[in-house]
Design a protein around this motif. Structure first.
Motif, short mmCIF file in Angstrom:
data_model
loop_
_atom_site.label_atom_id
_atom_site.label_comp_id
_atom_site.label_asym_id
_atom_site.label_seq_id
_atom_site.Cartn_x
_atom_site.Cartn_y
_atom_site.Cartn_z
N PHE A 73 11.85 6.10 4.39
CA PHE A 73 10.93 7.16 4.81
C PHE A 73 10.06 6.68 5.96
O PHE A 73 9.84 7.40 6.95
CB PHE A 73 10.06 7.60 3.63
N ARG A 74 9.57 5.43 5.86
CA ARG A 74 8.70 4.89 6.90
C ARG A 74 9.43 4.79 8.24
O ARG A 74 8.88 5.14 9.29
CB ARG A 74 8.18 3.51 6.49
N VAL A 75 10.68 4.30 8.23
CA VAL A 75 11.38 4.15 9.50
C VAL A 75 11.75 5.51 10.08
O VAL A 75 11.76 5.70 11.30
CB VAL A 75 12.62 3.24 9.35
N CYS A 76 12.01 6.49 9.22
CA CYS A 76 12.28 7.85 9.70
C CYS A 76 11.03 8.45 10.33
O CYS A 76 11.10 9.08 11.40
CB CYS A 76 12.77 8.74 8.56
N LYS A 77 9.90 8.26 9.69
CA LYS A 77 8.63 8.77 10.24
C LYS A 77 8.33 8.09 11.57
O LYS A 77 7.88 8.72 12.54
CB LYS A 77 7.51 8.51 9.23
N HIS A 78 8.58 6.79 11.61
CA HIS A 78 8.36 5.99 12.81
C HIS A 78 9.25 6.49 13.95
O HIS A 78 8.78 6.70 15.08
CB HIS A 78 8.68 4.53 12.47
N ALA A 79 10.53 6.71 13.66
CA ALA A 79 11.47 7.17 14.68
C ALA A 79 11.13 8.58 15.16
O ALA A 79 11.26 8.88 16.36
CB ALA A 79 12.89 7.12 14.14
N ARG A 80 10.67 9.42 14.24
CA ARG A 80 10.40 10.82 14.61
C ARG A 80 9.27 10.93 15.62
O ARG A 80 9.16 11.93 16.34
CB ARG A 80 10.07 11.63 13.35
N SER A 81 8.44 9.91 15.71
CA SER A 81 7.36 9.94 16.70
C SER A 81 7.90 9.88 18.12
O SER A 81 7.18 10.23 19.06
CB SER A 81 6.39 8.77 16.47
N GLY A 82 9.16 9.45 18.27
CA GLY A 82 9.73 9.36 19.60
C GLY A 82 11.00 10.14 19.84
O GLY A 82 11.32 10.47 20.98
N VAL A 83 11.76 10.42 18.77
CA VAL A 83 13.06 11.09 18.93
C VAL A 83 13.23 12.15 17.85
O VAL A 83 12.52 12.17 16.85
CB VAL A 83 14.23 10.08 18.87
N THR A 84 14.23 13.01 18.04
CA THR A 84 14.57 14.03 17.05
C THR A 84 15.89 13.71 16.36
O THR A 84 16.16 14.21 15.27
CB THR A 84 14.67 15.42 17.72
N VAL A 85 16.71 12.86 16.98
CA VAL A 85 18.01 12.45 16.43
C VAL A 85 18.08 10.94 16.43
O VAL A 85 17.72 10.29 17.43
CB VAL A 85 19.18 13.02 17.26
N ALA A 86 18.55 10.35 15.32
CA ALA A 86 18.74 8.90 15.24
C ALA A 86 20.11 8.57 14.67
O ALA A 86 20.54 9.21 13.69
CB ALA A 86 17.65 8.26 14.38
N SER B 32 0.83 -1.20 0.00
CA SER B 32 0.00 0.00 0.00
C SER B 32 0.86 1.25 0.00
O SER B 32 0.38 2.36 -0.19
CB SER B 32 -0.92 0.02 1.23
N ALA B 33 2.18 1.06 0.20
CA ALA B 33 3.11 2.19 0.21
C ALA B 33 3.23 2.85 -1.15
O ALA B 33 3.98 3.81 -1.30
CB ALA B 33 4.49 1.73 0.68
N ILE B 34 2.49 2.37 -2.16
CA ILE B 34 2.50 3.04 -3.45
C ILE B 34 2.08 4.50 -3.29
O ILE B 34 2.46 5.36 -4.08
CB ILE B 34 1.56 2.32 -4.45
N ASP B 35 1.34 4.77 -2.20
CA ASP B 35 0.96 6.16 -1.97
C ASP B 35 2.17 7.04 -1.65
O ASP B 35 2.08 8.26 -1.62
CB ASP B 35 -0.07 6.26 -0.83
N LEU B 36 3.31 6.39 -1.43
CA LEU B 36 4.53 7.14 -1.14
C LEU B 36 5.26 7.61 -2.40
O LEU B 36 6.19 8.40 -2.30
CB LEU B 36 5.50 6.28 -0.33
N SER C 17 14.37 1.45 -1.86
CA SER C 17 14.41 1.40 -0.40
C SER C 17 14.20 2.79 0.21
O SER C 17 14.13 2.92 1.44
CB SER C 17 15.74 0.81 0.09
N ALA C 18 14.07 3.81 -0.63
CA ALA C 18 13.71 5.14 -0.11
C ALA C 18 12.36 5.10 0.59
O ALA C 18 12.13 5.85 1.54
CB ALA C 18 13.69 6.17 -1.25
N MET C 19 11.47 4.21 0.13
CA MET C 19 10.14 4.16 0.74
C MET C 19 10.18 3.57 2.15
O MET C 19 9.67 4.19 3.09
CB MET C 19 9.17 3.42 -0.18
N PRO C 20 10.77 2.38 2.38
CA PRO C 20 10.88 1.93 3.77
C PRO C 20 11.77 2.83 4.62
O PRO C 20 11.56 2.93 5.83
CB PRO C 20 11.45 0.52 3.65
#
Length: 632
Positions: A347-360, A322-326, A342-345
């Motif tokens: 992006f997903r892991v960055c979005k996921h991480a940003r929900s909890g942290v500002t630096v990864a 369903s990530a075609i929407d990306l 792999s830019a799509m996953p």
């Protein structure tokens, strides 16, 4: 982590329109949602977007020295800024903030352009010195932080962190560069210093751009990675030193005034970074990964194993077709065609991480630096054969075999000899290009239209790798391939992917393995200790045995990928067919319409696997579609 823009009048001090500068700056609000600032004087405009990480109250930009004669906008992090601050204070400089930006300002006054040689970190810098009317741009050693620029016909130098900042500058010529299209279809990205547009360039990694008002642009390289073997020792002793150096590179990247975490894919590099972080922190590490529904591509179980071993606060997101929407989001993020699926996953892991942290923290750079790719061993083996056979015999013999031997992607590995024959008939640079290209010479020749091939005037994407190979022609095959990757694939694809995906989510990503002091030490080791007995990253893996399981360290490399071949025959069948054979693709003038239809038909029937090429075309259609929207 931030974004910057600027306009410099290289001829005289004509007025700069604040509205134009603001529009450029606003185009990258995602890079810095915490604040913005512009500075406009006759002949100069500087803009900045801020993501607050260090000195949350005092690090506002543009920043000036106490006289107001030196102005700076800066994107990145300087990890040794506290040491430099103390050194500069000893030289009599006074500081008004606790930010790393002010260190660069005073560093310029103390050491001039050589100040960047002292910086340990990632950066894109734009500094103006009114005393000499000099604009100074600089980009970090590996090109982690982007910087685009354009010299306009009327004498302005326009620059910014992303391509979209320059597109906001009115009247800029946006003619697509045929060579960039050739590079993209061959490699999956547009390598530095090109951009997709003829008029816009990327400042190369480890380079400064200097322009004095009334003079011309001057590019200077300030650093070059020396890969000459010169450090020896036992595997045990070198392994211990490697861990100590990695711990130190990780420690300085854990300095932050905001929440911090790590990506954890379950691969060696990200797992190593998490292991180092856990040993350096009194609190559980925040770790993030994504799971792919197709189990053949899913590494989340390995990530979970590392998370449990080090008792991290671990969170796993999910990625599916369903990530075609990306796709539209990816086209918007990268501005120019970008063909890494792999830019799509990511992006997903960055979005996921940003929900909890500002630096990864991430494990980026490990494969290139410590020889982790399988292709390095293959390149080494084919180079051995090339050296055994005189070129006068080798080139015609294997060139002929490469032409007549059928391409059998469907056959067992030992029967797929066409590529090997082709590479044996080439020199090292062209052979390596042949091995890594997404779309080979023969396929590109069939894909491109006759008119477009004429526009290329004989140019080949092979030329993108040749300068790097030439610089290290005296070194071994593995080092040559690594060096080429670090100056093309790493800077043009891997780091671009992570920068745009993270910044689209206002997340800062730091890469301990790309610490330049660590990189210089690893590059000084004998290549045999990096790749030994077919094991890539040999020394790294041996050193990590006390920290990670055998499964994590020695299972076959998987990579952060998605099942494109299957998706293009099932979930995304209609979407990819519609995009690749769209009217805009058919009439673009770049491609043969018959070949576009054939690629779709052969792939979806199962006759051939064209997934890599179809993805490139899919994303190119997205780029053209966005270009049409901007033109309206």
């Amino acid at each position: 982590m931030c974004g910057l823009v600027g306009i410099f009048d290289s001829r005289e001090k004509r007025p700069v329109d604040p509205a134009v500068l603001t529009a450029m700056n606003d185009s990258i609000i995602h890079r810095g949602p915490d604040g913005d600032g512009i500075h406009v004087v006759p002949g100069l405009g500087l803009g900045h977007r801020r993501l607050s990480i260090i000195d949350l109250e005092g690090g506002i930009q543009p920043m000036f020295d106490e006289t107001g004669e030196i102005a700076i906008v800066f994107n990145g992090e300087i990890y040794n800024f506290q040491d430099l601050r103390r050194e500069l204070q000893g030289l009599g400089y006074h500081f008004r903030t606790n930010s790393d930006t002010e260190v660069i300002v005073h560093g310029w006054k103390a050491w001039g352009a050589d100040c960047v040689k002292r910086l340990r970190g990632m950066f894109a810098i734009a500094l103006y010195d009114a005393r000499e009317e000099i604009l100074f741009l600089s980009r970090d050693r590996f090109g982690k932080k982007p910087l685009y620029y354009c010299e306009t016909p009327d004498g302005h130098l326009v620059f910014g962190s992303e391509l979209k900042t320059l597109m906001a500058y009115p009247g800029l010529a946006l003619e697509i560069d045929p060579q960039a299209v050739e590079d993209y279809i061959a490699l999956g990205y547009v390598p530095d210093p090109k951009s997709i547009y003829k008029s816009i360039r990327k400042l190369p990694q480890a380079h400064n751009l200097i322009q004095k008002r009334g003079g011309s642009v001057r590019l200077e390289r300030y650093w070059q990675l020396d890969m000459t073997p010169r450090v020896t020792g036992s595997v045990e002793a070198l392994g211990e030193e490697l861990i100590e150096r990695l711990q130190e590179a990780t420690r300085i990247r854990m300095i932050s005034d905001v929440p911090l975490g790590a990506f954890l894919s379950g691969g060696v590099d990200s797992s190593a970074v998490v292991a180092m972080m856990a040993g350096l922190s009194n609190q559980p590490v925040n770790s993030y990964s994504v799971a792919v529904k197709d189990k053949a591509y899913d590494e989340s179980a390995y990530a979970q194993e590392v998370a449990e071993r080090y008792q991290t606060h671990h969170a796993t997101g999910e990625f599916d077709p369903s990530a075609i929407d990306l796709v539209d989001k990816v086209c918007e993020m990268y501005d120019e065609p970008f063909g890494d699926s792999s830019a799509m996953p990511t992006f997903r892991v960055c979005k996921h991480a940003r929900s909890g942290v500002t630096v990864a923290l991430s494990g980026d750079g490990g494969d290139e630096l410590i020889a982790g790719y399988r292709r390095y061993g293959l390149h080494k083996n084919t180079e051995k054969v090339r050296q055994m056979i005189p070129s006068g015999l080798r080139r015609p013999l294997f060139g002929m075999l490469g032409c007549v031997y059928p391409k059998m992607d469907w056959a067992p590995q030992f029967l797929r000899a066409k590529t090997t024959f082709q590479e044996l008939g080439m020199d090292a640079s062209d052979a390596y290009f042949n091995a890594i290209s997404n779309t080979g010479d023969e396929q590109r020749s069939k894909l491109f239209s006759k008119g477009f091939k004429q526009d290329l005037q004989g140019y080949s994407a092979r030329d993108a790798l040749r300068p790097s190979f030439a610089e290290v022609s005296h070194l071994d095959a593995i080092s040559q391939a690594q060096y080429a990757d670090m100056h093309t694939y790493l800077s043009g694809k891997i780091l671009v992917k992570v920068d745009r995906a993270s910044m689209a989510n206002s997340l800062e990503v730091r890469s301990p393995l790309l610490d330049h002091e660590l990189a210089e030490w690893i590059s000084s080791l004998d290549p045999d200790i990096k790749l030994r007995n077919g094991i890539g990253k040999y020394l790294f893996k041996k050193a990590l045995e006390p920290y990670l399981s055998q499964d994590i360290l020695y299972r076959p490399k998987q990579g952060f990928s998605i099942p494109l071949g299957k998706w293009f025959r099932r979930d995304l069948k209609e979407q990819v067919a519609a995009a690749v054979t769209s009217e805009r693709m058919m009439q673009s003038g770049y491609f043969s319409p018959d070949r576009l239809r054939k690629l779709v038909s052969q792939h979806q029937s199962g006759l051939r696997d064209h997934s890599d090429t179809l993805w490139l075309l899919f994303m190119f259609d997205g780029f053209l579609k966005r270009s049409e929207r901007r033109a309206v």
